[in-house]
Scaffold this motif. Structure first.
Motif, mmCIF file in Angstrom:
data_model
loop_
_atom_site.group_PDB
_atom_site.id
_atom_site.type_symbol
_atom_site.label_atom_id
_atom_site.label_comp_id
_atom_site.label_asym_id
_atom_site.label_seq_id
_atom_site.Cartn_x
_atom_site.Cartn_y
_atom_site.Cartn_z
ATOM 1 N N ALA A 269 50.471 37.693 29.791
ATOM 2 C CA ALA A 269 49.074 37.966 30.121
ATOM 3 C C ALA A 269 48.926 39.301 30.823
ATOM 4 C CB ALA A 269 48.515 36.844 31.005
ATOM 5 N N VAL A 270 49.872 39.630 31.741
ATOM 6 C CA VAL A 270 49.801 40.901 32.474
ATOM 7 C C VAL A 270 50.163 42.051 31.552
ATOM 8 C CG1 VAL A 270 50.790 42.230 34.381
ATOM 9 C CG2 VAL A 270 50.193 39.836 34.712
ATOM 10 N N ARG A 271 51.252 41.890 30.752
ATOM 11 C CA ARG A 271 51.689 42.974 29.864
ATOM 12 C C ARG A 271 50.641 43.294 28.801
ATOM 13 N NH1 ARG A 271 56.955 44.252 29.771
ATOM 14 N NH2 ARG A 271 56.952 44.620 27.537
ATOM 15 N N ALA A 272 49.881 42.268 28.352
ATOM 16 C CA ALA A 272 48.844 42.492 27.352
ATOM 17 C C ALA A 272 47.504 42.840 27.978
ATOM 18 C CB ALA A 272 48.688 41.241 26.490
ATOM 19 N N ALA A 273 47.421 42.903 29.338
ATOM 20 C CA ALA A 273 46.177 43.239 30.050
ATOM 21 C C ALA A 273 45.055 42.274 29.676
ATOM 22 C CB ALA A 273 45.766 44.682 29.778
ATOM 23 N N ASP A 274 45.414 40.972 29.479
ATOM 24 C CA ASP A 274 44.432 39.944 29.176
ATOM 25 C C ASP A 274 43.830 39.468 30.502
ATOM 26 O OD1 ASP A 274 44.431 37.064 26.996
ATOM 27 O OD2 ASP A 274 42.982 37.710 28.478
ATOM 28 N N ARG A 275 42.603 39.923 30.801
ATOM 29 C CA ARG A 275 42.008 39.637 32.109
ATOM 30 C C ARG A 275 41.852 38.133 32.345
ATOM 31 N NH1 ARG A 275 38.841 44.011 34.440
ATOM 32 N NH2 ARG A 275 39.149 45.946 33.260
ATOM 33 N N ALA A 276 41.304 37.413 31.348
ATOM 34 C CA ALA A 276 41.044 35.984 31.551
ATOM 35 C C ALA A 276 42.340 35.211 31.759
ATOM 36 C CB ALA A 276 40.274 35.440 30.360
ATOM 37 N N GLU A 277 43.351 35.464 30.887
ATOM 38 C CA GLU A 277 44.620 34.743 31.017
ATOM 39 C C GLU A 277 45.324 35.107 32.311
ATOM 40 O OE1 GLU A 277 45.429 32.400 29.091
ATOM 41 O OE2 GLU A 277 47.342 31.958 30.031
ATOM 42 N N CYS A 278 45.236 36.399 32.712
ATOM 43 C CA CYS A 278 45.845 36.851 33.970
ATOM 44 C C CYS A 278 45.198 36.159 35.161
ATOM 45 C CB CYS A 278 45.725 38.364 34.083
ATOM 46 S SG CYS A 278 46.333 39.025 35.649
ATOM 47 N N GLN A 279 43.832 36.060 35.136
ATOM 48 C CA GLN A 279 43.145 35.417 36.263
ATOM 49 C C GLN A 279 43.501 33.937 36.328
ATOM 50 O OE1 GLN A 279 41.174 37.070 38.561
ATOM 51 N NE2 GLN A 279 41.375 35.150 39.643
ATOM 52 N N ALA A 280 43.598 33.274 35.166
ATOM 53 C CA ALA A 280 43.984 31.870 35.162
ATOM 54 C C ALA A 280 45.398 31.682 35.716
ATOM 55 C CB ALA A 280 43.894 31.315 33.747
ATOM 56 N N LEU A 281 46.325 32.610 35.369
ATOM 57 C CA LEU A 281 47.699 32.535 35.884
ATOM 58 C C LEU A 281 47.715 32.649 37.402
ATOM 59 C CD1 LEU A 281 50.785 32.611 35.522
ATOM 60 C CD2 LEU A 281 50.582 35.097 35.246
ATOM 61 N N LEU A 282 46.953 33.627 37.950
ATOM 62 C CA LEU A 282 46.933 33.807 39.415
ATOM 63 C C LEU A 282 46.268 32.621 40.097
ATOM 64 C CD1 LEU A 282 46.192 37.615 39.824
ATOM 65 C CD2 LEU A 282 48.379 36.416 39.799
ATOM 66 N N ASP A 283 45.221 32.050 39.464
ATOM 67 C CA ASP A 283 44.575 30.882 40.063
ATOM 68 C C ASP A 283 45.548 29.710 40.172
ATOM 69 O OD1 ASP A 283 41.328 31.504 38.484
ATOM 70 O OD2 ASP A 283 42.261 32.326 40.307
ATOM 71 N N ARG A 284 46.414 29.545 39.142
ATOM 72 C CA ARG A 284 47.408 28.462 39.221
ATOM 73 C C ARG A 284 48.506 28.792 40.214
ATOM 74 N NH1 ARG A 284 46.961 29.002 33.579
ATOM 75 N NH2 ARG A 284 48.988 30.025 33.534
ATOM 76 N N VAL B 75 55.247 37.857 37.905
ATOM 77 C CA VAL B 75 53.881 38.129 37.427
ATOM 78 C C VAL B 75 53.883 39.318 36.481
ATOM 79 C CG1 VAL B 75 51.583 38.855 38.147
ATOM 80 C CG2 VAL B 75 52.787 37.098 39.446
ATOM 81 N N ALA B 76 54.673 40.383 36.831
ATOM 82 C CA ALA B 76 54.722 41.583 35.981
ATOM 83 C C ALA B 76 55.342 41.290 34.625
ATOM 84 C CB ALA B 76 55.508 42.685 36.693
ATOM 85 N N ALA B 77 56.187 40.260 34.532
ATOM 86 C CA ALA B 77 56.884 39.967 33.269
ATOM 87 C C ALA B 77 56.095 39.035 32.370
ATOM 88 C CB ALA B 77 58.260 39.353 33.577
ATOM 89 N N THR B 78 54.978 38.478 32.840
ATOM 90 C CA THR B 78 54.214 37.549 32.014
ATOM 91 C C THR B 78 53.483 38.285 30.897
ATOM 92 O OG1 THR B 78 52.321 37.700 33.499
ATOM 93 C CG2 THR B 78 53.908 35.935 33.934
#
Length: 765
Positions: free
Chosen positions: A71-86, A66-69
């Motif tokens: 979405a997380v490195r760019a602090a993109d909230r929407a993309e990060c939330q979608a990643l965790l939902d999947r 998760v830390a290497a994605t």
């Protein structure tokens, strides 16, 4: 001593040692049972810790992925939330994954209701921000977790700039600890106790609940630090029931008394029965169970749970081992299923992912990795350096060695020529080797190159421009100042960048400039953009000069800017002033010349009769002289005089007619004039003269009618025909008409004469 006494003594001598031996044997049996229970507890503890290690390593890998994605490195909230939902759909329900920034505010979470919550005060969050290792915190109370409390784990991550971006935190619900005994069943009397570093008991689980009205068992505990997570402790407690021990000792005393009283035969019979019951039957049961295991039925049991003999204990131990083997098989299947799910996730990612062991052999590679490395060949089992292009191998050897030695993530970018693409590579150390991520950044690098070229092109234009170029923001602060502007105003760029543009203006203009900007931003004065204006600028030394200004507006997507193009027009104004003065002088001279010409024309028009009279007299005198010199040798000379006089008359008539026109004495009488009749009459009139000169004169008929002054048009045509006859020695003369596209008629007199110099064409026209 009586026989009875002797028998009693013999009985006692036999009984007492037997009883002592029996008590000693019971004591040894109790110690053996305790040792067996402790050993079993130690084995169970190792297996429980093995289960913990597997789950905690999975948690660490999940946090690292998760830390290497991006979405997380760019602090993109929407993309990060979608990643965790999947991701959470494929993970254990006991896990809660969240991503927090450096201040501890949750950006995204597998529990969406926690997003925006601040967890920066947790000890594990603060500790994780200071280290690259995963950190375990203290027990979190039920009100902070989804169910009955949780154990927190934290791993920091970096942003795209290489700085600490925040923390990936994972909460393991304590309900998982209660489920561990279901994976590793506990024997009777064994309890599982789990605590954190603060001594908080996270979970307590025993094999079965205590029976009512039973004495509290004596507890012997084995406690050791968890091998999976630093700061966590796991304990195994063993309980022994005193009532059970007393019952077993009473049975043994009663059994021995009956054996002594029954005699040798009863002893032999009892020995045979006991041998069958305690030895042959358990051994047969163990052999039968072993045969079932050999046949593949690992769930077969050797003894009932109420058998308290040593063989019963051994049988239950065999049963526990069989259960452990079955659980290991099920765990292995679940692990393989989880690995298959993770492989499916990795196959679906846009990045190339591969894993290498400590011997630098590739143990996993997804399809995107194979594609990025130049083909679909199988990479698993190959040495890493052989799978890479030769130009990339040396860089990988150095960076991989550094990542393994320092146990820190390493990132770099490379362009292997055989692959014809830019790759962004990230090396993540893990327990078994390295996790390598490949990302195709060719498009991004090409975009950056285009931007750099555009910037260089723009800078070259700005730096070499003849005109001054000044860029200001929406409040009038100077952002750039090109060399031409430096020369124009005498300021260096470093002196004015960051200051208000009013530093380049006179005081009266500076006082209203900010108001103009405010009006423009609010919809007024919109016509200043793209329109040239003449203003006055102020140099560094205070001198004022004239300049021409045009303004262009543009935006970078976030802020509005204005570019002013300035040109020093001081020299141009001096030139314009000189030109205007010369133009005024020329207009005055022209006016004076026109007055003189008009006066001359009026004089000639007034004196036309007086000027024609001498010529007319010469013409009459020549005619009279010709009549008096008939048959005289000088008669041809008189003819020449008459021709000269006639030519002089024509020239004088043309000059006087033009003078009359200029003076306004003659007014053209415009009427419909048939061209054909006029041309026929002139052709017939000049035909004999042309024939005498040896020329061919031809008139082309025309049915056109024009609007003109018949007398003036005839005079013009006569002048043209006279010139053609005068300057044509041989050849022909053609008179005709030609229609023009503008619905007019062009009358032409063409000849084969000497013509006129080309440099005189404009003057004649």
């Amino acid at each position: 001593m009586s026989l009875l006494s002797r028998l009693i003594l013999i009985f006692l001598s036999i009984l007492v040692p037997g009883v002592g031996i029996g008590v000693f044997t019971d004591y040894q049996a109790r110690n053996s049972a305790e040792a067996a229970v402790r050993e079993e507890a130690s084995r169970l503890l190792d297996r429980v810790q093995g289960e913990q290690a597997r789950v905690f390593e999975g948690i660490r890998q999940i946090a690292a992925l998760v830390a290497a994605t991006d979405a997380v490195r760019a602090a993109d909230r929407a993309e990060c939330q979608a990643l965790l939902d999947r991701t959470v759909q494929r993970l254990s329900p006991h896990l809660t994954i969240s991503v927090a920034d450096r201040q501890g505010v949750l950006l995204c979470s597998s529990r969406p209701d926690q997003v925006g919550r601040s967890v920066g005060g947790r000890s594990d969050i603060m500790a994780a921000l200071k280290t690259d290792e995963m950190v375990v915190g203290e027990f979190i109370r039920p009100e902070m977790s989804a169910r009955g409390g949780a154990l927190p784990f934290a791993l920091r991550y970096g942003d795209d700039a290489g700085q600490v971006g925040g923390v990936v935190t994972v909460l393991l619900d304590v309900a998982w600890w209660n489920a561990v005994p279901d994976e590793v069943p506990l024997p009777d009397g064994v309890s599982l106790i789990v605590t954190d570093r603060a001594g908080t008991i996270l979970a307590v689980r025993s094999a079965h609940a205590a029976a009512p009205n039973r004495e509290t068992p004596e507890v012997m505990a084995t406690v050791r630090p968890s091998a999976a997570v630093r700061g966590l402790f796991v304990g195994i407690g063993v309980g022994i029931d005193p009532e059970e021990i007393r019952q077993r000792l009473d049975d043994m005393v009663r059994h021995r008394t009956l054996m002594i009283g029954a005699g040798l035969l009863a002893a032999l019979a009892a020995a045979a029965a006991l041998a069958y019951r305690l030895v042959l039957h358990p051994v047969t049961a163990l052999a039968r169970t072993a045969d079932l295991w050999r046949a593949g039925d690992a769930r077969a049991g050797a003894f009932a749970s109420d058998d308290t003999s040593e063989f019963g204990t051994l049988g239950r131990t065999f049963d526990a081992m069989a259960d452990a083997l079955e659980r290991s098989r099920q765990e292995r299947e679940r692990a393989e299923a989880a690995a298959d799910r993770m492989a499916a996730v990795l196959e679906g990612t846009a990045d190339g992912i591969c894993e290498v062991d400590c011997g630098w052999l590739i143990t996993y590679a997804n399809q995107q990795c194979r594609t990025l490395l130049g083909g679909d060949r199988e990479l698993v089992g190959l040495p890493l350096l052989e799978a890479l292009p030769e130009s990339l191998a040396d860089t990988f050897r150095i960076e991989c060695a550094r990542a393994l030695a320092d146990q820190v993530p390493v990132s770099f970018e490379a362009y292997p020529a055989p692959l014809s693409r830019w790759l962004s590579v990230r090396l993540l150390p893990c327990r078994d080797g390295l996790l390598i991520s490949f990302q195709d950044i060719t498009e991004r690098r090409e975009t950056e190159l285009c931007i750099e070229r555009a910037e260089a092109h723009y800078r070259a234009i700005v730096d070499t421009a003849v005109d001054g170029m000044v860029v200001i923001d929406h409040v009038g602060i100077i952002q750039s100042f090109n060399p031409a502007a430096e020369r124009m105003f005498g300021h260096a760029a470093a002196e004015v960048v960051g200051r208000n543009v009013t530093v380049l203006m006179q005081d009266r203009d500076a006082a209203v400039h900010d108001g103009h900007i405010w009006n423009y931003r609010h919809g007024s004065d919109r016509n200043v953009i793209g329109r040239k204006r003449d203003l006055e600028g102020r140099r560094k030394d205070g001198t004022v000069f004239a300049l021409e200004l045009s303004v262009a507006e543009w935006s970078d997507g976030r802020q509005r800017f204005f570019t002013g193009f300035m040109r020093d027009i001081t020299a141009r104004r001096r030139t314009d002033a000189a030109i205007q003065a010369a133009r005024d002088e020329a207009v005055a001279a022209r006016t004076e010349a026109e007055r003189a010409v008009l006066a001359k024309s009026k004089f000639l028009a007034a004196a036309s009769h007086d000027l024609r009279q001498p010529v007319q007299s010469l013409f009459f005198l020549g005619s009279a002289l010709a009549d008096g010199l008939q048959d005289h040798p000088m008669l041809p000379l008189v003819g020449s005089i008459n021709q000269t006089t006639e030519a002089l008359k024509l020239l004088l008539d043309g000059l006087l007619d033009i003078s009359k026109l200029d003076a306004g004495v003659v007014t053209p009488q415009v009427a419909d004039v048939p061209i054909d009749g006029l041309l026929r009459r002139l052709g017939a009139e000049y035909a004999h003269r042309a024939e005498r000169q040896g020329l061919r004169l031809k008139v082309v008929e025309s049915a056109c009618t024009v609007q003109s002054d018949a007398m003036l048009l005839e005079r013009i045509l006569r002048n043209l025909i006279e010139n053609a006859l005068r300057y044509t020695e041989r050849g022909r003369i053609l008179i005709g008409c030609r229609r023009t596209p503008s619905d007019t008629l062009r009358i032409e007199v063409l000849d084969t004469g000497i013509g006129f110099p080309t440099d005189q064409a404009r003057a004649i026209a």
